[in-house]
Design a protein around this motif. Structure first.
Motif, PDB file in Angstrom:
ATOM      1  N   GLY A 181       0.936  -1.147  -0.341  1.00  0.00           N
ATOM      2  CA  GLY A 181      -0.375  -0.324   0.067  1.00  0.00           C
ATOM      3  C   GLY A 181       0.827   1.408  -0.408  1.00  0.00           C
ATOM      4  O   GLY A 181       1.783   1.478   0.130  1.00  0.00           O
ATOM      5  N   CYS A 182       0.303   2.054  -0.231  1.00  0.00           N
ATOM      6  CA  CYS A 182       0.490   2.948  -0.046  1.00  0.00           C
ATOM      7  C   CYS A 182       0.199   5.191   0.747  1.00  0.00           C
ATOM      8  O   CYS A 182      -1.235   4.949   0.636  1.00  0.00           O
ATOM      9  CB  CYS A 182       1.551   4.012  -1.272  1.00  0.00           C
ATOM     10  N   ASP A 183       1.113   5.594   1.496  1.00  0.00           N
ATOM     11  CA  ASP A 183      -0.518   6.307   1.953  1.00  0.00           C
ATOM     12  C   ASP A 183      -0.009   7.515   1.690  1.00  0.00           C
ATOM     13  O   ASP A 183      -0.517   8.633   2.122  1.00  0.00           O
ATOM     14  CB  ASP A 183       0.317   6.529   3.425  1.00  0.00           C
ATOM     15  N   ASN A 184       0.726   7.786   0.729  1.00  0.00           N
ATOM     16  CA  ASN A 184       0.819   8.991  -0.559  1.00  0.00           C
ATOM     17  C   ASN A 184       0.564  10.239  -0.517  1.00  0.00           C
ATOM     18  O   ASN A 184       0.556  11.515  -0.939  1.00  0.00           O
ATOM     19  CB  ASN A 184       2.649   9.172  -0.241  1.00  0.00           C
ATOM     20  N   MET A 185      -0.462   9.725  -1.456  1.00  0.00           N
ATOM     21  CA  MET A 185      -2.064  10.398  -1.830  1.00  0.00           C
ATOM     22  C   MET A 185      -1.427  11.526  -2.868  1.00  0.00           C
ATOM     23  O   MET A 185      -1.520  12.609  -3.266  1.00  0.00           O
ATOM     24  CB  MET A 185      -2.583  11.117  -1.046  1.00  0.00           C
ATOM     25  N   CYS A 186       0.104  10.775  -4.263  1.00  0.00           N
ATOM     26  CA  CYS A 186       0.196  11.896  -5.046  1.00  0.00           C
ATOM     27  C   CYS A 186      -0.717  11.715  -5.997  1.00  0.00           C
ATOM     28  O   CYS A 186      -1.654  11.086  -5.893  1.00  0.00           O
ATOM     29  CB  CYS A 186       1.339  11.758  -5.278  1.00  0.00           C
ATOM     30  N   THR A 187      -1.220  13.437  -6.503  1.00  0.00           N
ATOM     31  CA  THR A 187      -2.638  13.052  -6.978  1.00  0.00           C
ATOM     32  C   THR A 187      -3.039  12.897  -7.728  1.00  0.00           C
ATOM     33  O   THR A 187      -4.436  12.640  -8.511  1.00  0.00           O
ATOM     34  CB  THR A 187      -2.737  15.071  -7.093  1.00  0.00           C
ATOM     35  N   PHE A 188      -2.265  12.456  -8.713  1.00  0.00           N
ATOM     36  CA  PHE A 188      -2.488  11.799 -10.383  1.00  0.00           C
ATOM     37  C   PHE A 188      -2.196  10.543  -9.987  1.00  0.00           C
ATOM     38  O   PHE A 188      -2.705   9.503 -11.316  1.00  0.00           O
ATOM     39  CB  PHE A 188      -0.778  12.079 -10.962  1.00  0.00           C
ATOM     40  N   CYS A 189      -2.083   9.249  -8.628  1.00  0.00           N
ATOM     41  CA  CYS A 189      -1.746   7.926  -8.827  1.00  0.00           C
ATOM     42  C   CYS A 189      -2.807   7.229  -8.515  1.00  0.00           C
ATOM     43  O   CYS A 189      -3.840   7.315  -7.314  1.00  0.00           O
ATOM     44  CB  CYS A 189      -0.814   7.808  -7.622  1.00  0.00           C
ATOM     45  N   VAL A 190      -3.207   6.333  -8.697  1.00  0.00           N
ATOM     46  CA  VAL A 190      -4.329   5.530  -8.443  1.00  0.00           C
ATOM     47  C   VAL A 190      -4.142   4.580  -7.708  1.00  0.00           C
ATOM     48  O   VAL A 190      -4.485   3.611  -6.277  1.00  0.00           O
ATOM     49  CB  VAL A 190      -4.713   4.568  -9.568  1.00  0.00           C
ATOM     50  N   VAL A 191      -2.351   4.655  -6.814  1.00  0.00           N
ATOM     51  CA  VAL A 191      -1.707   3.295  -6.223  1.00  0.00           C
ATOM     52  C   VAL A 191      -2.936   3.164  -4.932  1.00  0.00           C
ATOM     53  O   VAL A 191      -3.666   2.169  -4.237  1.00  0.00           O
ATOM     54  CB  VAL A 191      -0.667   3.171  -6.248  1.00  0.00           C
ATOM     55  N   PRO A 192      -2.728   4.186  -4.376  1.00  0.00           N
ATOM     56  CA  PRO A 192      -3.537   4.414  -3.023  1.00  0.00           C
ATOM     57  C   PRO A 192      -4.884   3.637  -2.506  1.00  0.00           C
ATOM     58  O   PRO A 192      -5.657   3.133  -1.703  1.00  0.00           O
ATOM     59  CB  PRO A 192      -3.336   6.033  -2.716  1.00  0.00           C
ATOM     60  N   PHE A 193      -5.890   3.877  -4.136  1.00  0.00           N
ATOM     61  CA  PHE A 193      -6.857   3.345  -4.290  1.00  0.00           C
ATOM     62  C   PHE A 193      -6.622   2.129  -3.945  1.00  0.00           C
ATOM     63  O   PHE A 193      -7.565   1.052  -4.047  1.00  0.00           O
ATOM     64  CB  PHE A 193      -7.520   3.843  -5.264  1.00  0.00           C
ATOM     65  N   GLY A 225       8.500  -2.174  -2.297  1.00  0.00           N
ATOM     66  CA  GLY A 225       7.443  -1.445  -1.541  1.00  0.00           C
ATOM     67  C   GLY A 225       7.223  -0.290  -2.898  1.00  0.00           C
ATOM     68  O   GLY A 225       7.863   0.243  -3.540  1.00  0.00           O
ATOM     69  N   GLN A 226       5.824   0.294  -2.355  1.00  0.00           N
ATOM     70  CA  GLN A 226       5.359   1.558  -3.603  1.00  0.00           C
ATOM     71  C   GLN A 226       6.630   2.479  -2.313  1.00  0.00           C
ATOM     72  O   GLN A 226       6.763   3.707  -3.102  1.00  0.00           O
ATOM     73  CB  GLN A 226       4.308   1.691  -2.553  1.00  0.00           C
ATOM     74  N   ASN A 227       6.632   2.948  -1.564  1.00  0.00           N
ATOM     75  CA  ASN A 227       7.452   3.615  -0.991  1.00  0.00           C
ATOM     76  C   ASN A 227       8.721   3.070   0.245  1.00  0.00           C
ATOM     77  O   ASN A 227       7.810   3.687   1.669  1.00  0.00           O
ATOM     78  CB  ASN A 227       6.726   5.195  -0.155  1.00  0.00           C
ATOM     79  N   SER A 277      11.862   4.224  -3.632  1.00  0.00           N
ATOM     80  CA  SER A 277      12.494   5.497  -3.045  1.00  0.00           C
ATOM     81  C   SER A 277      11.508   6.804  -3.115  1.00  0.00           C
ATOM     82  O   SER A 277      10.882   6.983  -4.322  1.00  0.00           O
ATOM     83  CB  SER A 277      14.384   5.262  -2.828  1.00  0.00           C
ATOM     84  N   ASN A 278      11.041   7.336  -1.510  1.00  0.00           N
ATOM     85  CA  ASN A 278      10.670   8.318  -2.280  1.00  0.00           C
ATOM     86  C   ASN A 278      10.920   9.888  -1.696  1.00  0.00           C
ATOM     87  O   ASN A 278      11.593   9.306  -0.533  1.00  0.00           O
ATOM     88  CB  ASN A 278       8.795   8.291  -1.885  1.00  0.00           C
ATOM     89  N   PRO A 279      11.468  10.802  -2.561  1.00  0.00           N
ATOM     90  CA  PRO A 279      12.202  12.017  -1.972  1.00  0.00           C
ATOM     91  C   PRO A 279      11.871  12.450  -0.324  1.00  0.00           C
ATOM     92  O   PRO A 279      12.583  12.892   0.312  1.00  0.00           O
ATOM     93  CB  PRO A 279      12.383  12.721  -2.826  1.00  0.00           C
ATOM     94  N   VAL A 304      11.106  11.265  -9.244  1.00  0.00           N
ATOM     95  CA  VAL A 304      10.859  13.376  -8.851  1.00  0.00           C
ATOM     96  C   VAL A 304       9.769  13.744  -8.947  1.00  0.00           C
ATOM     97  O   VAL A 304       8.782  13.417  -9.127  1.00  0.00           O
ATOM     98  CB  VAL A 304      11.837  14.077  -9.626  1.00  0.00           C
ATOM     99  N   GLN A 305       9.192  13.236 -10.217  1.00  0.00           N
ATOM    100  CA  GLN A 305       8.023  13.490 -11.575  1.00  0.00           C
ATOM    101  C   GLN A 305       8.164  14.887 -12.218  1.00  0.00           C
ATOM    102  O   GLN A 305       7.029  14.950 -13.224  1.00  0.00           O
ATOM    103  CB  GLN A 305       6.393  13.086 -10.898  1.00  0.00           C
ATOM    104  N   SER A 306       8.159  15.281 -12.023  1.00  0.00           N
ATOM    105  CA  SER A 306       9.248  17.721 -12.230  1.00  0.00           C
ATOM    106  C   SER A 306       9.787  17.700 -11.867  1.00  0.00           C
ATOM    107  O   SER A 306       9.885  18.127 -10.227  1.00  0.00           O
ATOM    108  CB  SER A 306       7.356  17.672 -11.734  1.00  0.00           C
ATOM    109  N   ASN A 316       1.215  17.326  -4.981  1.00  0.00           N
ATOM    110  CA  ASN A 316       1.162  17.375  -3.503  1.00  0.00           C
ATOM    111  C   ASN A 316       2.654  16.115  -3.257  1.00  0.00           C
ATOM    112  O   ASN A 316       2.454  14.775  -2.867  1.00  0.00           O
ATOM    113  CB  ASN A 316       0.124  16.042  -3.587  1.00  0.00           C
ATOM    114  N   ARG A 317       3.680  16.316  -3.929  1.00  0.00           N
ATOM    115  CA  ARG A 317       4.772  15.098  -3.629  1.00  0.00           C
ATOM    116  C   ARG A 317       5.066  15.631  -2.065  1.00  0.00           C
ATOM    117  O   ARG A 317       6.292  15.009  -1.812  1.00  0.00           O
ATOM    118  CB  ARG A 317       5.739  15.613  -5.174  1.00  0.00           C
ATOM    119  N   GLY A 318       5.004  16.791  -1.774  1.00  0.00           N
ATOM    120  CA  GLY A 318       5.820  16.926  -0.482  1.00  0.00           C
ATOM    121  C   GLY A 318       7.642  17.697  -0.129  1.00  0.00           C
ATOM    122  O   GLY A 318       7.836  17.636   0.982  1.00  0.00           O
TER     123      GLY A 318
HETATM  124 FE1  F3S Z   1       2.507   6.754  -3.849  1.00  0.00          FE
HETATM  125 FE2  F3S Z   1       1.816   6.804  -5.717  1.00  0.00          FE
HETATM  126 FE3  F3S Z   1       2.973   8.415  -4.766  1.00  0.00          FE
HETATM  127  S1  F3S Z   1       2.118   4.792  -5.601  1.00  0.00           S
HETATM  128  S2  F3S Z   1       4.367   8.014  -3.575  1.00  0.00           S
HETATM  129  S3  F3S Z   1       0.916   7.712  -4.588  1.00  0.00           S
HETATM  130  S4  F3S Z   1       3.252   7.549  -7.152  1.00  0.00           S
END
Ligand code: F3S
Ligand code: SAH
Length: 481
Positions: A181-193, A225-227, A277-279, A304-306, A316-318
């Motif tokens: 799973g992933c808690d980061n909720m990047c606004t483009f990403c479907v993975v947390p769902f 892991g996703q992160n 890894s997530n920055p 990094v995405q952008s 929402n990359r933090g």
């Molecule tokens: Fe997680 Fe997707 Fe961002 S897997 S770290 S919400 S790119």
């Protein structure tokens, strides 16, 4: 991960790659194909293990399978289209062999739930990423002629005790999953769902799996892991519930740097990699741990995405552009000669030419060894889909993508040229795809190295002197015979 630099190749190799099971002796036959990220490939190995206990042997020939499973990816629309086409072609075979059952696993199962089954009638079985332990029951349901669905996401499931059946393995490198799973909720990403909230796996079971792999002759393990930097074991449960844990649990909690160290010490002869890894979560502790242990590879996949702080905020990359540069500076200082790769998205909503130029200049600053690059694909239900207009025209997204791919090719070539004349330690993975007479393996920095065969074998560590390169490959000669 394969050394791929453009979306076309990624579609062919990363998303279209199939994992075929070894022929089994069991009475029922399972055929499974995996799409998308490494986690899906790893999950298919867990699925094969769970079903082997139900008498399912494995086949490379789907035409003779009793059960056909597709482990699917939802990350971009194209990934879903690939799977739909595959399901349609499977259904043609099923028309001739109605007893054959078809199931969909993974992110599309989770995202579309029973839609593929009820509305589109493409499958008999739908199982989300946290429900694989229920497969024996679900398969009995479909054997009895009923349809079966389980897409419940879990707070605890890490499949910690399932011993994966290694699929399509080269016997040298393997994946071990450490978080789900992933808690980061990047606004483009479907993975947390599709993969639910983040939870970590018991470190003891991770270490045991790595030791088992070493005993079985494996020489390299990638912790998945996703992160991964967000790994946190405090006795089980969701990462977000850590604050509610007892003081004793908090005091003995294991973070990612601690896990890396445990694995490095437990299997000192094994190469250790990790992804992704997530920055915003990568700590200096992790960098120092990589520097301290020779068996942890000098390579970080750091999406990094952008390059634009404005876009990073909308994503929402933090972190912003400067914070990413600071992190890259620390990586280069603490781990000299570290391989660094990235993921990048062009054409996120509102992206201007100025934002795009910032992406190009960020790439110039870092000079990545390689990268995985995509144009933005709107995913239903994500924050970006709900709140932002997908307003960058496709041709502009594609043109910007071409520009970043071209720049990456140039940088990959430059980075590889810097290695000419140097000696790399290479772990041999197998015969080169291009020539029967050459081996291919990887350097610690994750660059593919090709050299003429002598009397080595896959799984050997050898020293190779580099004398030539392309953007994707180093070419050399063994010097330690
Ligand atoms: Fe997680 Fe997707 Fe961002 S897997 S770290 S919400 S790119
Ligand atoms: N943390 C994850 C990221 C998974 S998605 C990991 O383990 O790799 C992999 C990459 O796909 C992301 O880093 C991002 O670059 C890309 N991606 C994700 N969602 C996307 C979208 N909606 N459109 C285009 N690319 C996307």
């Amino acid at each position: 991960m394969a050394n791929l630099v453009n979306e076309k190749e990624i579609n062919e190799s990363r998303q279209g790659e199939t994992v075929l099971l070894e022929d089994g002796i069991n009475e029922k036959k399972l055929y499974i194909e995996s799409y998308g990220c490494q986690m899906n490939f790893s999950d298919s190995e867990i699925v094969a293990s769970i079903l082997s206990k139900e008498g399912y042997g494995t086949t490379r020939n789907m035409e003779e399978a009793d059960l056909v499973l597709l482990n699917t990816c939802s990350i971009r629309d194209k990934a879903e289209q690939t799977v739909r086409k595959r399901l349609t072609s499977f259904n043609k075979i099923k028309n001739e062999r109605p007893e054959m059952k078809i199931g969909v696993l993974g992110c599309m199962a989770e995202r579309l739930k029973s839609k593929l089954l009820d509305e589109e009638k493409l499958v008999d079985l739908v199982v989300g990423p946290d429900a694989y332990r229920d497969l024996p029951n679900l398969v009995k349901e479909i054997d009895a002629g009923r349809k079966a669905v389980n897409v419940i996401l879990s707070k605890e499931e890490t499949y910690a005790d399932v011993n994966p059946v290694r699929l399509g393995s080269n016997g040298v490198t393997a994946f071990v999953s450490i978080t789900r799973g992933c808690d980061n909720m990047c606004t483009f990403c479907v993975v947390p769902f599709t993969r639910g909230r983040e939870r970590s796996r018991n470190p003891e079971t991770i270490v045991e799996e790595c030791q088992q792999l070493w005993t079985n002759g494996y020489k390299e393990v990638t912790l998945l892991g996703q992160n991964v930097d967000s790994y946190l074991w405090y006795g089980g449960g969701l990462k977000k519930d850590f604050e509610k844990a007892s003081e004793a649990a908090k005091a003995t909690a294991v973070h990612f740097a601690g896990l890396l160290e445990k694995v490095a010490l437990a299997v000192p002869g094994m190469r250790i990699r990790f992804s992704t890894s997530n920055p915003q979560d990568m700590s200096d502790d992790v960098l120092h741990t990589i520097a301290r242990y020779g068996n942890i590879c000098n390579y970080i996949h750091l999406p990094v995405q952008s390059g634009s702080s404005r876009i990073l905020e909308l994503m929402n990359r933090g972190h912003n552009r400067q914070e990413y540069f600071d992190l890259i500076d620390r990586v280069k200082k603490i781990i000299p000669d570290c391989g660094i790769s990235h993921d990048m998205i062009t054409g996120f909503p509102t992206e201007t030419e100025e934002d795009h130029r910032e992406t190009l200049s960020l790439m110039e600053y870092v000079k990545y060894d390689f990268g995985y690059m995509f144009y933005y694909s709107e995913r239903p239900n994500t924050y970006a889909a709900r709140k932002m207009e997908d307003d960058v025209p496709l041709e502009i997204k594609k043109r910007r993508l071409t520009e970043i791919i071209d720049l990456q090719q140039q940088h990959s070539l430059e980075r590889n040229q810097e290695q000419i004349g140097k000696v790399e330690e290479v772990l041999i993975e197998g015969t080169s795809k291009k020539s029967e007479d050459d081996w291919f393996g990887r350097s610690t920095r994750n660059t593919v190295v090709v050299f003429p065969k002598g009397n080595e074998k896959p799984g050997d560590f050898v020293k190779v002197k580099i004398h030539d390169c392309t953007a994707a490959t180093l070419l050399g000669e063994r010097i330690d015979e």
